[in-house]
Design a protein around this motif. Sequence first.
Motif, PDB file in Angstrom:
ATOM      1  N   LEU A 100    -135.008  62.744  20.379  1.00 15.46           N
ATOM      2  CA  LEU A 100    -133.912  62.175  21.161  1.00 15.46           C
ATOM      3  C   LEU A 100    -132.616  62.177  20.372  1.00 15.46           C
ATOM      4  O   LEU A 100    -131.582  62.634  20.868  1.00 15.46           O
ATOM      5  CB  LEU A 100    -134.254  60.751  21.599  1.00 15.46           C
ATOM      6  N   ARG A 101    -132.643  61.656  19.142  1.00 21.10           N
ATOM      7  CA  ARG A 101    -131.383  61.595  18.401  1.00 21.10           C
ATOM      8  C   ARG A 101    -130.909  62.977  17.975  1.00 21.10           C
ATOM      9  O   ARG A 101    -129.709  63.202  17.839  1.00 21.10           O
ATOM     10  CB  ARG A 101    -131.517  60.644  17.212  1.00 21.10           C
ATOM     11  N   LEU A 102    -131.837  63.912  17.794  1.00 25.74           N
ATOM     12  CA  LEU A 102    -131.420  65.292  17.538  1.00 25.74           C
ATOM     13  C   LEU A 102    -130.721  65.864  18.761  1.00 25.74           C
ATOM     14  O   LEU A 102    -129.684  66.534  18.639  1.00 25.74           O
ATOM     15  CB  LEU A 102    -132.633  66.144  17.173  1.00 25.74           C
ATOM     16  N   ALA A 103    -131.264  65.607  19.951  1.00 29.14           N
ATOM     17  CA  ALA A 103    -130.630  66.080  21.185  1.00 29.14           C
ATOM     18  C   ALA A 103    -129.230  65.496  21.341  1.00 29.14           C
ATOM     19  O   ALA A 103    -128.274  66.211  21.686  1.00 29.14           O
ATOM     20  CB  ALA A 103    -131.490  65.726  22.390  1.00 29.14           C
ATOM     21  N   LEU A 104    -129.081  64.201  21.082  1.00 26.91           N
ATOM     22  CA  LEU A 104    -127.761  63.565  21.187  1.00 26.91           C
ATOM     23  C   LEU A 104    -126.795  64.123  20.146  1.00 26.91           C
ATOM     24  O   LEU A 104    -125.614  64.354  20.436  1.00 26.91           O
ATOM     25  CB  LEU A 104    -127.901  62.053  21.028  1.00 26.91           C
ATOM     26  N   THR A 105    -127.295  64.363  18.934  1.00 26.88           N
ATOM     27  CA  THR A 105    -126.444  64.934  17.884  1.00 26.88           C
ATOM     28  C   THR A 105    -125.989  66.335  18.265  1.00 26.88           C
ATOM     29  O   THR A 105    -124.815  66.693  18.104  1.00 26.88           O
ATOM     30  CB  THR A 105    -127.199  64.967  16.544  1.00 26.88           C
ATOM     31  N   ILE A 106    -126.903  67.147  18.783  1.00 26.32           N
ATOM     32  CA  ILE A 106    -126.543  68.504  19.215  1.00 26.32           C
ATOM     33  C   ILE A 106    -125.531  68.446  20.352  1.00 26.32           C
ATOM     34  O   ILE A 106    -124.540  69.199  20.361  1.00 26.32           O
ATOM     35  CB  ILE A 106    -127.808  69.275  19.642  1.00 26.32           C
ATOM     36  N   HIS A 107    -125.762  67.552  21.305  1.00 23.35           N
ATOM     37  CA  HIS A 107    -124.861  67.444  22.462  1.00 23.35           C
ATOM     38  C   HIS A 107    -123.432  67.141  22.020  1.00 23.35           C
ATOM     39  O   HIS A 107    -122.486  67.831  22.430  1.00 23.35           O
ATOM     40  CB  HIS A 107    -125.367  66.353  23.400  1.00 23.35           C
ATOM     41  N   PHE A 108    -123.257  66.122  21.190  1.00 14.28           N
ATOM     42  CA  PHE A 108    -121.900  65.728  20.819  1.00 14.28           C
ATOM     43  C   PHE A 108    -121.302  66.652  19.751  1.00 14.28           C
ATOM     44  O   PHE A 108    -120.078  66.823  19.706  1.00 14.28           O
ATOM     45  CB  PHE A 108    -121.879  64.272  20.377  1.00 14.28           C
TER      46      PHE A 108
END
Length: 270
Positions: A100-108
Amino acid sequence: MVLTELLLRFFYSPPSSFFISAMSIINFASLANSGFMESKGKNIQYAKFFNAGSVKTSSADKKAKLSGRIGMLIFYSPALLASVASFALFPDEGLRFDLLRLALTIHFSKRVFEVLFIHKFSGGMEVEAAIVISFSYFASTATMIYAQHLTYGLPEPPIDLKYAGILLFLLGISGNFYHHYLLSKLRTEGDKRYKIPQGGLFSLVICPHYLFEILGFIGASFIAQTLYAFSFTLGTLFLLMGRSFATRKWYRSKFDNFPENTKSLIPYVF
């Protein structure tokens, strides 16, 4: 009772946290209301809607303004920092949390990269709008991370959606980036004229980048499988539906040759 049992097959048990419960309701209501206001022409003041349809007054003229690039960096940077900081704040809490936090990091990270190197800006925005949107992104991201932290040690949902979530997230972020790239190619540097977008899914919908953004957030909520993540995604869906409706209306008002069969967000439907 039956509905609760069904939901608990897809979600973690709701945490005994008043903060998370309140934020789930507040975030959804706020985003959905923003989408409704967008559809009614009361648009957030940035990009093509900056001062669109507004009656200028001396007080409005005195409002502090930012360039589009600086404003959007303010949008996304705090949320990116929150995503990155979560790796240090909550280490070793399992694969789902890391995804989840990897996905959020990639998104932003993608958003900041696009602001710096992809997007071409023709307008500005009000400082007030930049601060409100930035705080919304930051608060939503931090709350999603904290809600996931509260699931640590709880039984996993019986139906595991995280791998389907990874696929949806990758599809969403790739499609969003591709259509942002197509938008950037509509204008050369210094050209501030808007044009009807072409290529990709632009022949079907005027906001395919929003469609893929929604798919990306659905993917993130599948990875998380928390009620907060799903409430945020549902609110985002209503927000981007309203924004895409307003965008189609704007293009129709500016271009006589705008194709009538091009929908707002969902091909052949809306």
